[in-house]
Design a protein around this motif. Sequence first.
Motif, PDB file in Angstrom:
ATOM      1  N   UNK A   1      41.820  82.452 -14.151  1.00 52.10           N
ATOM      2  CA  UNK A   1      43.536  82.399 -13.885  1.00 52.10           C
ATOM      3  C   UNK A   1      43.679  82.569 -15.696  1.00 52.10           C
ATOM      4  N   UNK A   2      43.298  83.437 -16.215  1.00 52.28           N
ATOM      5  CA  UNK A   2      43.633  83.846 -17.556  1.00 52.28           C
ATOM      6  C   UNK A   2      44.966  85.061 -17.978  1.00 52.28           C
ATOM      7  N   UNK A   3      44.383  86.025 -16.426  1.00 59.92           N
ATOM      8  CA  UNK A   3      45.402  86.565 -16.420  1.00 59.92           C
ATOM      9  C   UNK A   3      46.139  86.919 -15.264  1.00 59.92           C
ATOM     10  N   UNK A   4      47.651  86.381 -15.015  1.00 61.27           N
ATOM     11  CA  UNK A   4      48.224  87.203 -14.117  1.00 61.27           C
ATOM     12  C   UNK A   4      48.668  89.165 -13.467  1.00 61.27           C
ATOM     13  N   UNK A   5      48.558  89.076 -12.083  1.00 66.86           N
ATOM     14  CA  UNK A   5      49.025  90.773 -11.877  1.00 66.86           C
ATOM     15  C   UNK A   5      50.365  90.299 -11.042  1.00 66.86           C
ATOM     16  N   UNK A   6      51.001  91.438 -11.544  1.00 67.62           N
ATOM     17  CA  UNK A   6      51.872  91.138 -10.901  1.00 67.62           C
ATOM     18  C   UNK A   6      52.486  93.239 -10.075  1.00 67.62           C
ATOM     19  N   UNK A   7      52.633  93.254  -8.836  1.00 72.82           N
ATOM     20  CA  UNK A   7      53.131  94.567  -8.412  1.00 72.82           C
ATOM     21  C   UNK A   7      54.419  94.873  -8.651  1.00 72.82           C
ATOM     22  N   UNK A   8      54.406  96.210  -9.223  1.00 71.56           N
ATOM     23  CA  UNK A   8      55.720  97.185  -9.088  1.00 71.56           C
ATOM     24  C   UNK A   8      55.114  98.324  -8.495  1.00 71.56           C
ATOM     25  N   UNK A   9      55.707  98.151  -7.430  1.00 71.81           N
ATOM     26  CA  UNK A   9      55.699  99.491  -6.306  1.00 71.81           C
ATOM     27  C   UNK A   9      53.846  99.605  -5.776  1.00 71.81           C
ATOM     28  N   UNK A  10      53.216 100.640  -5.954  1.00 75.05           N
ATOM     29  CA  UNK A  10      51.854 100.799  -5.588  1.00 75.05           C
ATOM     30  C   UNK A  10      51.278 100.238  -7.066  1.00 75.05           C
ATOM     31  N   UNK A  11      51.554 100.128  -7.790  1.00 73.14           N
ATOM     32  CA  UNK A  11      50.718  99.626  -8.874  1.00 73.14           C
ATOM     33  C   UNK A  11      50.253  98.258  -9.125  1.00 73.14           C
TER      34      UNK A  11
ATOM     35  N   UNK B   1      50.009  95.404 -12.352  1.00 80.28           N
ATOM     36  CA  UNK B   1      50.852  95.417 -13.843  1.00 80.28           C
ATOM     37  C   UNK B   1      49.804  93.937 -14.498  1.00 80.28           C
ATOM     38  N   UNK B   2      48.983  94.090 -15.167  1.00 81.60           N
ATOM     39  CA  UNK B   2      48.955  92.572 -15.537  1.00 81.60           C
ATOM     40  C   UNK B   2      49.395  92.295 -17.121  1.00 81.60           C
ATOM     41  N   UNK B   3      49.283  90.755 -16.837  1.00 84.53           N
ATOM     42  CA  UNK B   3      49.430  90.077 -18.210  1.00 84.53           C
ATOM     43  C   UNK B   3      49.014  88.631 -18.358  1.00 84.53           C
ATOM     44  N   UNK B   4      48.945  88.294 -19.380  1.00 85.70           N
ATOM     45  CA  UNK B   4      48.032  87.072 -19.755  1.00 85.70           C
ATOM     46  C   UNK B   4      49.103  86.104 -19.530  1.00 85.70           C
ATOM     47  N   UNK B   5      48.035  85.185 -18.370  1.00 85.96           N
ATOM     48  CA  UNK B   5      49.612  84.220 -18.291  1.00 85.96           C
ATOM     49  C   UNK B   5      49.050  83.334 -19.634  1.00 85.96           C
ATOM     50  N   UNK B   6      50.082  82.670 -20.263  1.00 83.89           N
ATOM     51  CA  UNK B   6      50.140  82.208 -21.518  1.00 83.89           C
ATOM     52  C   UNK B   6      50.314  79.632 -20.357  1.00 83.89           C
ATOM     53  N   UNK B   7      50.365  79.726 -19.412  1.00 84.75           N
ATOM     54  CA  UNK B   7      50.318  78.406 -18.752  1.00 84.75           C
ATOM     55  C   UNK B   7      49.030  78.379 -18.885  1.00 84.75           C
ATOM     56  N   UNK B   8      48.654  79.902 -18.615  1.00 85.25           N
ATOM     57  CA  UNK B   8      47.054  78.479 -18.333  1.00 85.25           C
ATOM     58  C   UNK B   8      46.065  77.165 -19.433  1.00 85.25           C
ATOM     59  N   UNK B   9      45.818  76.680 -19.103  1.00 89.62           N
ATOM     60  CA  UNK B   9      45.106  75.518 -19.059  1.00 89.62           C
ATOM     61  C   UNK B   9      44.215  76.060 -20.262  1.00 89.62           C
ATOM     62  N   UNK B  10      43.756  77.341 -20.521  1.00 87.85           N
ATOM     63  CA  UNK B  10      42.852  77.710 -21.567  1.00 87.85           C
ATOM     64  C   UNK B  10      43.679  78.611 -22.526  1.00 87.85           C
ATOM     65  N   UNK B  11      44.714  78.642 -22.264  1.00 93.71           N
ATOM     66  CA  UNK B  11      45.537  79.738 -22.762  1.00 93.71           C
ATOM     67  C   UNK B  11      45.575  78.712 -24.793  1.00 93.71           C
TER      68      UNK B  11
ATOM     69  N   UNK C   1      44.768  81.183 -27.748  1.00 99.16           N
ATOM     70  CA  UNK C   1      45.732  81.175 -29.344  1.00 99.16           C
ATOM     71  C   UNK C   1      44.761  80.920 -30.383  1.00 99.16           C
ATOM     72  N   UNK C   2      44.263  80.623 -30.139  1.00 99.31           N
ATOM     73  CA  UNK C   2      43.035  79.593 -31.400  1.00 99.31           C
ATOM     74  C   UNK C   2      42.767  80.832 -32.316  1.00 99.31           C
TER      75      UNK C   2
END
Length: 114
Positions: A62-72, A74-84, A88-89
Motif C-alpha cells: 500500500x505504499x504505492x498507487x497506480x493510475x491508468x492513463x490510456x495503456x500506461x 503511472x505510479x505515485x506515492x500513497x500518502x494516505x498509507x498508514x506507513x507514510x 516522511x521521517x
Amino acid sequence: MKVSAIDVDNTAMILKLLGDKTRLSMVKILDTHDCCVCEFVEIFKASQPAISQHVRKLRDVGLVRETRRGQWIIYSLNKESEYYPILKSLFEHLPSQDEKLQELEEKGLRISCN
C-alpha cells in the motif's frame, strides 16, 4: 487527528522493504513526482521485469498507487498509507532524487511512454 502507532512487526516489514536501495530511491522520487515503470528502468538501468517486481512489492503493502492513463500505468506515492509517516521521517534524511529525473528530461525520456 492522532496518527495511530504501527506495530513492531509491520514497522520491521516496511523497513526491510525499504532496505533495498532501489525501492528506497523509488519512494523518494515518488514523494514529489509520479513515474511509470519505463522511467524507473532508465533511471536505475535495470530490466523492466526487475523494476516491476520492486514496484509490485511497494504496491502490495500500500505504499504505492497506480493510475491508468490510456495503456500506461503511472505510479505515485500513497500518502494516505498508514506507513507514510515512516516514509516522511526517512525523507527528511535522504538527499533529493530530482537530478535523476532531470537527467531523464535532458535525454528526452521523461514519461517516454505517453
